[in-house]
Design a protein around this motif. Structure first.
Motif, PDB file in Angstrom:
ATOM      1  N   LEU A 108       0.828  -1.201   0.000  1.00 40.79           N
ATOM      2  CA  LEU A 108       0.000   0.000   0.000  1.00 40.79           C
ATOM      3  C   LEU A 108       0.869   1.259   0.000  1.00 40.79           C
ATOM      4  N   ARG A 109       1.918   1.270   0.819  1.00 39.39           N
ATOM      5  CA  ARG A 109       2.836   2.418   0.848  1.00 39.39           C
ATOM      6  C   ARG A 109       3.547   2.584  -0.486  1.00 39.39           C
ATOM      7  N   LYS A 114       4.299   5.447  -5.507  1.00 37.58           N
ATOM      8  CA  LYS A 114       4.319   5.436  -6.969  1.00 37.58           C
ATOM      9  C   LYS A 114       3.311   6.442  -7.511  1.00 37.58           C
ATOM     10  N   GLN A 115       2.126   6.483  -6.911  1.00 33.56           N
ATOM     11  CA  GLN A 115       1.103   7.425  -7.350  1.00 33.56           C
ATOM     12  C   GLN A 115       1.583   8.864  -7.169  1.00 33.56           C
ATOM     13  N   GLU A 116       2.181   9.171  -6.019  1.00 30.93           N
ATOM     14  CA  GLU A 116       2.701  10.515  -5.780  1.00 30.93           C
ATOM     15  C   GLU A 116       3.823  10.850  -6.747  1.00 30.93           C
ATOM     16  N   PHE A 117       4.701   9.892  -7.011  1.00 26.52           N
ATOM     17  CA  PHE A 117       5.804  10.124  -7.940  1.00 26.52           C
ATOM     18  C   PHE A 117       5.281  10.351  -9.351  1.00 26.52           C
TER      19      PHE A 117
END
Length: 135
Positions: A108-109, A114-117
Motif C-alpha cells: 500500500l505504501r 508510486k502514485q505521488e511520484f
C-alpha cells in the motif's frame, strides 16, 4: 575476594540482580528506589535517576504492557497438551496474519509512493511543456 566477585560477571553481579528485581516490579519500584536513594544519600538517588533516564526506563511503557498483557507467559507450556497445541497453532496463525498484514501495508505504501511520484512527474512535464513569455 568474596564469592560474588569470583562468579562470572564478577563484582557487577549484584547490580544486575537488583536491576532485574526492580524491572520485575516495574516503574513504581524504580521510582521508590530513586526516592530511597535521595533520602539515604543524594548522589545515589541522582545516580539512579540518571540511570533510569539513560536506559529509557523512566519513559518506557513496556513494563505496563508486559504486566497486563500476559504475552510474557505465552511461550511457557501450561501442562495441558491440547491447550498448548491450540495455543501454538493460534500464535502461528496470528504471526502469519501479522506478516501478511505488514506486507499489505508495504504494498500500500509503495503504491501510494508510486502514485505521488507519477503525479509529480506529470506535473513536471506539464510545466516543462508550457511556453514561457520569453519564447
Amino acid at each position: 575476594m568474596n564469592a560474588s566477585s569470583a562468579a562470572p560477571g564478577g563484582i557487577l553481579t549484584w547490580p544486575r540482580r537488583a536491576e532485574g528485581w526492580l524491572d520485575e516490579r516495574g516503574r513504581t519500584a524504580w521510582i521508590a528506589a530513586t526516592i530511597l536513594g535521595f533520602v539515604l544519600a543524594w548522589p545515589v538517588g541522582l545516580g539512579i535517576l540518571a540511570y533510569m533516564i539513560w536506559s529509557k526506563r523512566m519513559f518506557s511503557r513496556k513494563d505496563i504492557v508486559r504486566r497486563t498483557s500476559g504475552l510474557a507467559s505465552a511461550a511457557r507450556p501450561t501442562g495441558n497438551r491440547a491447550f498448548d497445541a491450540y495455543k501454538a497453532d493460534t500464535l502461528r496463525r496470528l504471526e502469519e496474519e501479522q506478516t501478511a498484514f505488514e506486507s499489505f501495508l508495504k504494498r500500500l505504501r509503495e503504491a501510494k509512493d508510486k502514485q505521488e511520484f507519477d503525479a509529480f512527474m506529470d506535473e513536471r512535464t506539464k510545466t516543462r511543456d508550457v511556453p514561457t513569455a520569453a519564447d
